[in-house]
Motif scaffolding. Structure first.
Motif, mmCIF file in Angstrom:
data_model
loop_
_atom_site.group_PDB
_atom_site.id
_atom_site.type_symbol
_atom_site.label_atom_id
_atom_site.label_comp_id
_atom_site.label_asym_id
_atom_site.label_seq_id
_atom_site.Cartn_x
_atom_site.Cartn_y
_atom_site.Cartn_z
ATOM 1 N N UNK A 91 0.834 -1.209 0.000
ATOM 2 C CA UNK A 91 0.000 0.000 0.000
ATOM 3 C C UNK A 91 0.867 1.257 0.000
ATOM 4 N N UNK A 92 0.628 2.140 -0.967
ATOM 5 C CA UNK A 92 1.385 3.387 -1.086
ATOM 6 C C UNK A 92 0.431 4.548 -0.867
ATOM 7 N N UNK A 93 0.797 5.480 -0.007
ATOM 8 C CA UNK A 93 -0.080 6.528 0.519
ATOM 9 C C UNK A 93 0.630 7.877 0.354
ATOM 10 N N UNK A 94 0.294 8.701 -0.650
ATOM 11 C CA UNK A 94 -0.520 8.518 -1.850
ATOM 12 C C UNK A 94 0.275 7.763 -2.907
ATOM 13 N N UNK A 95 -0.423 7.002 -3.773
ATOM 14 C CA UNK A 95 0.314 6.232 -4.748
ATOM 15 C C UNK A 95 0.693 7.093 -5.947
ATOM 16 N N UNK A 96 1.549 6.523 -6.811
ATOM 17 C CA UNK A 96 2.141 7.297 -7.906
ATOM 18 C C UNK A 96 1.098 7.815 -8.872
ATOM 19 N N UNK A 97 0.055 7.031 -9.126
ATOM 20 C CA UNK A 97 -0.976 7.491 -10.073
ATOM 21 C C UNK A 97 -1.630 8.763 -9.572
ATOM 22 N N UNK A 98 -1.981 8.786 -8.300
ATOM 23 C CA UNK A 98 -2.646 9.957 -7.732
ATOM 24 C C UNK A 98 -1.703 11.162 -7.684
ATOM 25 N N UNK A 99 -0.433 10.919 -7.344
ATOM 26 C CA UNK A 99 0.530 12.017 -7.300
ATOM 27 C C UNK A 99 0.721 12.613 -8.687
ATOM 28 N N UNK A 100 0.801 11.766 -9.710
ATOM 29 C CA UNK A 100 0.957 12.260 -11.083
ATOM 30 C C UNK A 100 -0.204 13.160 -11.470
ATOM 31 N N UNK A 101 -1.416 12.794 -11.068
ATOM 32 C CA UNK A 101 -2.587 13.619 -11.396
ATOM 33 C C UNK A 101 -2.521 14.970 -10.702
ATOM 34 N N UNK A 102 -2.062 14.989 -9.452
ATOM 35 C CA UNK A 102 -2.075 16.248 -8.698
ATOM 36 C C UNK A 102 -0.890 17.136 -9.046
ATOM 37 N N UNK A 103 0.236 16.555 -9.426
ATOM 38 C CA UNK A 103 1.412 17.353 -9.791
ATOM 39 C C UNK A 103 1.196 18.052 -11.117
ATOM 40 N N UNK A 104 0.524 17.392 -12.046
ATOM 41 C CA UNK A 104 0.230 17.963 -13.361
ATOM 42 C C UNK A 104 -1.017 18.842 -13.236
ATOM 43 N N UNK A 105 -0.827 20.158 -13.221
ATOM 44 C CA UNK A 105 -1.955 21.058 -13.005
ATOM 45 C C UNK A 105 -3.023 20.920 -14.092
ATOM 46 N N UNK A 106 -2.605 20.621 -15.325
ATOM 47 C CA UNK A 106 -3.591 20.489 -16.397
ATOM 48 C C UNK A 106 -4.487 19.279 -16.169
ATOM 49 N N UNK A 107 -3.919 18.158 -15.715
ATOM 50 C CA UNK A 107 -4.735 16.973 -15.433
ATOM 51 C C UNK A 107 -5.619 17.213 -14.220
ATOM 52 N N UNK A 108 -5.097 17.930 -13.222
ATOM 53 C CA UNK A 108 -5.939 18.296 -12.076
ATOM 54 C C UNK A 108 -7.164 19.068 -12.543
ATOM 55 N N UNK A 109 -6.948 20.092 -13.370
ATOM 56 C CA UNK A 109 -8.065 20.903 -13.862
ATOM 57 C C UNK A 109 -9.041 20.062 -14.672
ATOM 58 N N UNK A 110 -8.506 19.175 -15.526
ATOM 59 C CA UNK A 110 -9.366 18.319 -16.345
ATOM 60 C C UNK A 110 -10.248 17.424 -15.472
ATOM 61 N N UNK A 111 -9.640 16.776 -14.471
ATOM 62 C CA UNK A 111 -10.404 15.860 -13.629
ATOM 63 C C UNK A 111 -11.411 16.593 -12.757
ATOM 64 N N UNK A 112 -11.035 17.769 -12.234
ATOM 65 C CA UNK A 112 -11.996 18.546 -11.447
ATOM 66 C C UNK A 112 -13.203 18.905 -12.314
ATOM 67 N N UNK A 113 -12.932 19.361 -13.530
ATOM 68 C CA UNK A 113 -14.022 19.719 -14.445
ATOM 69 C C UNK A 113 -14.866 18.494 -14.795
ATOM 70 N N UNK A 114 -14.211 17.386 -15.073
ATOM 71 C CA UNK A 114 -14.940 16.176 -15.473
ATOM 72 C C UNK A 114 -15.885 15.697 -14.381
ATOM 73 N N UNK A 115 -15.439 15.797 -13.130
ATOM 74 C CA UNK A 115 -16.253 15.305 -12.020
ATOM 75 C C UNK A 115 -17.121 16.400 -11.393
ATOM 76 N N UNK A 116 -17.250 17.521 -12.075
ATOM 77 C CA UNK A 116 -18.171 18.546 -11.632
ATOM 78 C C UNK A 116 -17.755 19.299 -10.391
#
Length: 309
Positions: A91-116
């Motif tokens: 168990x990795x807390x936070x794991x690499x997939x989640x860190x990659x999403x949060x470090x990349x501001x563009x992906x953060x914005x995309x996911x926030x928008x996608x999930x309303x």
């Protein structure tokens, strides 16, 4: 045999000290490890992963406290180590997939928008011509735009623009633009742990730029009320990125009448927040890792209602 946890960090100090103390209170051995010292080694039996301090075994869990910057290849390898640990059942807390999403501001914005999740209008691309058109269109509507480094933290490199786009070379040829929300002289930081909003603070002022409110730039931390709107929005933002815990930065908006999410920090510091809350944040983080994350994969003694077990 007691549980052994690796705290992945490139520097030791206040945060790692608090974490190690919280792990000791749960009779867990915690060791600080720099991801730069780890390696993939397919001759290293039986896992093919060499983690300093753990011999030929793997830690029972990993807490990611910090990942040092470096070349693209170095950072890719360090994240690869975290991916490999997860693939090995750790168990990795936070794991690499989640860190990659949060470090990349563009992906953060995309996911926030996608999930309303409410967040300012955002544009990210490599075309300077398109970015310039965005500036002109926003200016025509009497709005301003902020340009940010795609990868960055602590408010570094942010610039408020009028109608002139700076050279993208200083932003590694990527234009990440976000509509400027001119609301107040503060923002909020909400800490979410295990799908619960546990603490909040106001960040006021900071660094000579009255619209950048980072504790590392001199912002003042003040107590604030954790309203249902703040808690719900921060939790939804954390879940949209798949994070176990996160520091969510929000700002009030007259237009939406609800707080807007500016950023989601997957390797969040909490020293400023600890100064304005009665919760022991390190203990909350450690308890969530052990009682929820790790306990879902193995039998781990849970904390009792009135103390540690």
């Amino acid at each position: 045999m007691s549980l052994r946890v690796a705290i992945m960090t490139d520097e030791t100090g206040w945060h790692t000290g608090r974490l190690k103390k919280a792990f000791r209170a749960r009779a867990v051995e915690a060791r600080c490890v720099d991801l730069a010292d780890c390696r993939i080694d397919t001759t290293w039996k039986p896992h093919g992963l060499a983690i300093p301090g753990f011999g030929h075994t793997l830690p029972d869990a990993v807490f990611v406290r910090g990942i040092a910057g470096g070349t693209f290849e170095q950072v890719t390898l360090r994240l690869g180590i975290l991916h490999a640990l997860r693939e090995s059942g750790v168990p990795v807390y936070n794991d690499a997939r989640a860190i990659e999403r949060s470090v990349d501001k563009s992906m953060t914005s995309f996911l926030l928008h996608r999930y309303g999740v409410p967040t300012p209008a955002t544009w990210a691309g490599e075309s300077a011509a398109h970015a310039q058109r965005v500036l002109m269109r926003e200016a025509a509507a009497h709005r301003q735009v902020v340009i940010k480094p795609l990868f960055g933290s602590q408010g570094k490199g942010l610039k408020k623009l009028d109608t002139h786009l700076p050279e993208l070379a200083s932003f590694n040829e990527v234009a990440y633009l976000q509509r400027f929300i001119d609301a107040t002289d503060f923002d909020w930081r909400v800490l979410v742990i295990g799908a619960k909003a546990v603490a909040v603070m106001k960040r006021v002022g900071g660094g000579g730029e009255d619209w950048i409110h980072n504790f590392a730039r001199g912002a003042r931390c003040e107590t604030a009320e954790l309203t249902p709107a703040l808690a719900e929005t921060a939790i939804r933002a954390t879940q949209a990125l798949g994070l176990d815990y996160a520091g969510v930065d929000l700002i009030p908006s007259d237009e939406t009448q609800r707080p807007l999410v500016l950023e989601v920090n997957g390797v969040a510091a909490w020293r400023g927040l600890q100064s304005v809350t009665t919760h022991d944040i390190a203990t909350l983080l450690v308890d969530d890792l052990l009682d929820r994350k790790l306990a879902s994969t193995r039998d781990v003694p849970a904390s009792s209602a009135n103390g540690r077990v």
